[in-house]
Design a protein around this motif. Structure first.
Motif, PDB file in Angstrom:
ATOM      1  N   ARG A 193      -6.290  -0.426  -2.035  1.00 61.76           N
ATOM      2  CA  ARG A 193      -7.370  -0.141  -1.083  1.00 61.76           C
ATOM      3  C   ARG A 193      -7.090   1.152  -0.321  1.00 61.76           C
ATOM      4  NH1 ARG A 193      -8.812  -1.422   4.210  1.00 61.76           N
ATOM      5  NH2 ARG A 193      -6.749  -2.324   4.578  1.00 61.76           N
ATOM      6  N   LYS A 194      -8.091   1.997  -0.263  1.00 58.46           N
ATOM      7  CA  LYS A 194      -8.015   3.291   0.437  1.00 58.46           C
ATOM      8  C   LYS A 194      -6.941   4.213  -0.130  1.00 58.46           C
ATOM      9  CE  LYS A 194      -9.839   1.664   4.883  1.00 58.46           C
ATOM     10  NZ  LYS A 194      -9.609   1.581   6.350  1.00 58.46           N
ATOM     11  N   ARG A 248       0.838  -1.210   0.000  1.00 57.98           N
ATOM     12  CA  ARG A 248       0.000   0.000   0.000  1.00 57.98           C
ATOM     13  C   ARG A 248       0.868   1.252   0.000  1.00 57.98           C
ATOM     14  NH1 ARG A 248      -4.324   0.546   4.447  1.00 57.98           N
ATOM     15  NH2 ARG A 248      -4.614   2.484   3.281  1.00 57.98           N
TER      16      ARG A 248
END
Length: 308
Positions: A101-102, A56
């Motif tokens: 994600r996010k 991420r």
């Protein structure tokens, strides 16, 4: 092909192969070019990043580095073009968890783009100065775009059978590949397939103009077509008519602007232009809508003051 890829392979190489497998031949050339451009940026920003290192934090840093050079909407497009490949890598077990994600989308502040369009008097002056002979020329093209608000590629693709003169309608269901080898292509999106009303003068003019053109042949294509050629012709006509110089796309803006100032609803303008949603219309013509809202406030105040 993709099952030969290993976790420690370079992500930029994986992405190139993913594009070749899943996108080549499945999308329009203009969309394919965007994917290839995204790949070039991946090679530039993370040339040594392995697939298994796409965490991420690594992905967010990639987006942040891209956003330094691009506006937020462009960064969003970059994110969407990468996400499909990354999710496939997650499914294949090459990446342990979804790094997208996010994700936070950043970007440079958009530069203020002022639309170039003509007012009603200027457009009338331009159209009355056109050289509308008894045979097809680019002046007829300019007139038709001004009257319909079509995109350049849509107008070039028109054939006689697209006109329904009896019902005063024009069907827009295809575009012309003027950037490539020529030929018919699908429209920009599903919303771009539409029927629009045309005025009786245009009906009379074009029914006579296209009567000797084969029903399935494009009306305006005579060899290779260039957007720049038509814009040069329009520029000369604008200068001759002593009105501000605009492009063919500026004629589309002019068409929409005149409809909005005439009180046509945003929903109707969006459908006529073939926008995917009213949001696109609202964003594009925000300054005009705000100007109309200011006029509405004046009307409201005058109405209310008359009640006392």
């Amino acid at each position: 092909m993709l099952d030969e890829i290993k976790k420690n392979d370079l992500f930029c190489e994986y992405y190139a192969r993913w594009i070749a497998v899943y996108k080549q031949g499945a999308i329009r050339k203009v969309t394919m070019d965007k994917y290839l451009m995204t790949h070039q940026w991946v090679e530039k920003l993370v040339p040594n990043l392995q697939i298994c290192e796409m965490t991420r934090i690594a992905y967010q840093q990639l987006l942040n580095d891209y956003a330094l050079h691009h506006e937020r909407q462009t960064t969003m497009d970059f994110h969407h073009q990468l996400k499909g490949a990354i999710l496939d890598a997650v499914d294949e077990g090459l990446i342990s968890r979804d790094p997208t994600r996010k994700a936070i989308i950043k970007g440079k502040t958009p530069s203020l783009k002022k639309l170039k369009y003509l007012n009603q008097f200027e457009l009338h002056t331009l159209l009355t100065s056109l050289d509308l002979k008894g045979e097809v020329n680019w002046d007829w093209f300019i007139l038709l775009v001004a009257k319909t608000g079509m995109r350049f590629s849509e107008a070039v693709a028109l054939t006689p059978k697209d006109f329904d003169f009896a019902h005063q309608t024009l069907s827009i269901s295809k575009t012309w590949d003027y950037k490539g080898a020529g030929g018919f292509q699908p429209t920009k999106n599903k919303s771009s397939v539409r029927k629009i009303q045309i005025d009786w003068q245009t009906v009379i003019q074009f029914s006579e103009l296209v009567k000797n053109t084969p029903a399935d042949e494009p009306i305006f294509v005579r060899g290779k077509v260039y957007n720049s050629t038509v814009n040069d012709i329009l520029e000369r006509q604008c200068k001759r008519a002593n009105v501000p110089v605009i492009t063919v796309h500026g004629l589309r803006h002019t068409h929409a602007s005149l409809l909005l100032f005439a009180g046509v609803s945003i929903a109707s303008v969006a459908r006529r232009l073939g926008h995917a949603s009213m949001t696109t219309t609202q964003k594009t013509y925000l300054h005009i809508i705000q100007e109309l809202e200011n006029q509405d406030v004046d009307i409201v105040m005058r109405s209310l003051s008359g009640l006392s």
